[in-house]
Every structure is written in C-alpha cells, then in structure tokens.
Design an enzyme around this catalytic site. Structure first.
Site, short mmCIF file in Angstrom:
data_model
loop_
_atom_site.label_atom_id
_atom_site.label_comp_id
_atom_site.label_asym_id
_atom_site.label_seq_id
_atom_site.Cartn_x
_atom_site.Cartn_y
_atom_site.Cartn_z
N HIS A 34 0.87 -1.18 0.00
CA HIS A 34 0.00 0.00 0.00
C HIS A 34 0.90 1.23 0.00
O HIS A 34 2.13 1.12 -0.08
CB HIS A 34 -0.95 -0.02 1.20
CG HIS A 34 -0.28 -0.21 2.53
ND1 HIS A 34 0.54 0.75 3.09
CD2 HIS A 34 -0.30 -1.24 3.41
CE1 HIS A 34 0.98 0.33 4.26
NE2 HIS A 34 0.49 -0.89 4.48
N HIS A 37 4.04 1.34 2.28
CA HIS A 37 5.22 0.63 1.78
C HIS A 37 5.92 1.44 0.68
O HIS A 37 7.14 1.58 0.67
CB HIS A 37 4.82 -0.72 1.17
CG HIS A 37 4.24 -1.71 2.13
ND1 HIS A 37 2.93 -2.12 2.06
CD2 HIS A 37 4.79 -2.37 3.18
CE1 HIS A 37 2.70 -3.01 3.03
NE2 HIS A 37 3.80 -3.16 3.72
N ASP A 150 4.14 0.77 12.78
CA ASP A 150 4.56 -0.39 13.57
C ASP A 150 5.70 0.03 14.50
O ASP A 150 6.83 -0.44 14.38
CB ASP A 150 5.01 -1.52 12.64
CG ASP A 150 3.88 -2.05 11.78
OD1 ASP A 150 2.78 -2.24 12.33
OD2 ASP A 150 4.08 -2.24 10.58
N LYS A 184 -2.78 3.48 6.82
CA LYS A 184 -2.77 2.49 5.75
C LYS A 184 -2.29 1.16 6.31
O LYS A 184 -1.32 1.09 7.06
CB LYS A 184 -1.82 2.93 4.64
CG LYS A 184 -2.20 4.27 3.99
CD LYS A 184 -3.07 4.08 2.79
CE LYS A 184 -3.26 5.39 2.05
NZ LYS A 184 -4.09 5.22 0.85
#
Length: 291
Positions: A34, A37, A150, A184
C-alpha cells in the site's frame, strides 16, 4: 528492476554493490503493498544508490491462531508497484529457501516485547528478529526503512541493530494515512463498510490524547482513560490495548515528562488494527526516528 528468489544470488549482488561503494537502502516487507510501503521505497530511492525490497510472509512471526494462510498476497500487483516506486531489486524468496530446515539457533528478546502487540502475540517479535537477522546478512544494507505505524517493531529493530552491532542505519518514517486519518494497512481490506467508518476513531482518539498532552496533562492514566472512552463510545471493536510508554525503550511512565508513544490496538472481525502517535513531553508529534 530485477526479481531475485535465490539467497545465493542476492548475496552475490549485494557483495558487488558493496565493492563498488554503492549505498544500499533496504525495505523489508511481507508484501501486499500500500502507499505506506511505497513511501518507504520512494524515500530509500532518494537516499541510496540501490534500493532493495524484500517480500516474505514470515511464518515464524505468526501464532497458531493468526492469519498466516489468509494474509493478503498479490505478487503480480506488488511487482508492478515496486517497479513504479523505483526499486532496483525485488527479493522474493520462497519459504523453503529461507528455512530449508528447522532453525537450530533461536533468537529471542528479553525486553520491549511484554507490552503493546507483544503481550498478546508471544513469540511474534522473536520471529521478526530472526527473519531480519537473516535478511540483514543476505542483503547487507547500509540503511533500513520501516514505517512508524509499527512503532513497537521499530523499537525492536533498534534493539536488534544495537545489540548485535549491525552496521545499519535504522530509519523510521511517518505513518501514511487515508484522507480521514486511518493508517494504511494491508489488513484494512478485511473491514466492512460500517467497520471502516468506525475505524477512523483510532486516529481521532489518538489526536485527542495528544491534545490533552499539549494542554498540559502529564498523567498517562488520564490520557489512557480518555482515549479508551472515545473508542468505546464510537466503535464496536474489541480493544486490545491503550497504552502510554516511553519510546523507544517501551518502559512504563508515571509522568509524561519525556518522549512517549500513545498506542492502541483494536479488532474488528478479522481485522486487527494498530495505530500510534509518538510525542514529545510538550505534545509535539515526532515524525521520524533514527537510531
């Protein structure tokens, strides 16, 4: 763009790049790209001579009841997107290539894992550092790129690079969001229409917590309580956690007088969503991380 599936071939190419003093930027992923990335790949393209992206859905970081088999995959689409983002090499090893036999060496973390996602996913980050150790040795990057969505993973990779003395710069980039603020994620495809409408409250609740810090609130309990209240009021998802911790050590704080992470995880049906804001003691949002 070259597509490499062999570890030996990837090592040979990396060695050639290093011998010619090419700076290698590496974006490790599990695929199903997405915009988050792609933004990492595009940034790596600007800052390095060679960009290598890996796609490997790592079985070691999935628990027995998690979505390894159902994890979204679309190799053809990923190849097209990586090429458009300027990736030079797409490293896509098969599971048998990465793990031809059960691992005889076990890597495990003793910190930064008993909070946030690590608490409900025992062994997950051991799997992450195992596969990253292998990938770092294979690719030999100068710089490695992760998204701050993350953030616990970024903190874990920071520990891995520091403790094992990898000569790698860790670069954490801002979370890429939809127009309404939803982070996202490859797992957003699991949301139905109603869940998608509710999911925007992850970011809205985080922003409310951040605003409380801007306004002078230093008690993390008050922040957690308000964020939790908003999530319960506006979503039907199951809250996994709402936490305020020091970042990147991920230690508990009793007073917000330093850089902290305000993080949440909530499950809607098949979709477990995470989001966070890293903020200074003044409430100012931290948009990047470098080790």
């Amino acid at each position: 763009m070259q597509i490499i599936r062999s570890i030996e071939k990837m090592q040979q190419l990396s060695k050639q790049y290093t011998l010619h003093n090419n700076e290698i930027g590496f974006v490790p992923t599990m695929g199903y790209f997405h915009e988050g990335h792609l933004s990492l790949m595009q940034r790596a393209k600007k800052e390095n001579d060679i960009v290598i992206t890996s796609i490997f859905v790592n079985p070691l970081q999935f628990g027995p009841n998690e979505d390894f088999d159902e994890y979204p995959r679309d190799e053809k689409r990923d190849i097209e997107r990586a090429e458009q983002a300027g990736v030079d090499i797409l490293f896509m090893p098969e599971q048998q290539e990465m793990y031809p036999q059960p691992m005889l060496i076990q890597l495990s973390l003793t910190g930064r894992t008993d909070v946030l996602c690590g608490r409900s996913r025992p062994g997950h980050f051991d799997g992450v550092i195992t596969v990253l150790t292998k990938l770092f040795h294979i690719v030999q990057p100068n710089n490695v790129y992760f998204g701050l969505k993350d953030a616990q993973q970024v903190a874990v990779v920071d520990a891995l690079i520091t403790d094992l003395n990898f000569p790698i710069n860790l670069i954490g980039s801002p979370t890429v969001r939809e127009k309404d603020g939803l982070a996202k994620s490859s797992r957003n495809i699991y949301l139905d229409e109603e869940e998608r409408e509710q999911a925007v409250w992850l970011y809205k609740a985080l922003k409310k917590g951040q605003q409380l810090i801007v306004d002078g609130e230093q008690n993390p309990v008050m922040i957690v309580d308000e964020v939790t209240r908003l999530l319960k009021q506006h979503t039907t998802g199951k809250i996994d956690y709402v936490e305020v911790l020091n970042f990147p050590s991920l230690q508990p704080v009793t007073l917000i007088d330093r850089q902290v992470i305000l993080a949440i995880a909530i499950t809607f049906g098949k979709a477990r969503l995470i989001d966070n804001l890293i903020v200074k003691s003044t409430g100012e949002i931290v948009e990047k991380f470098n080790n």
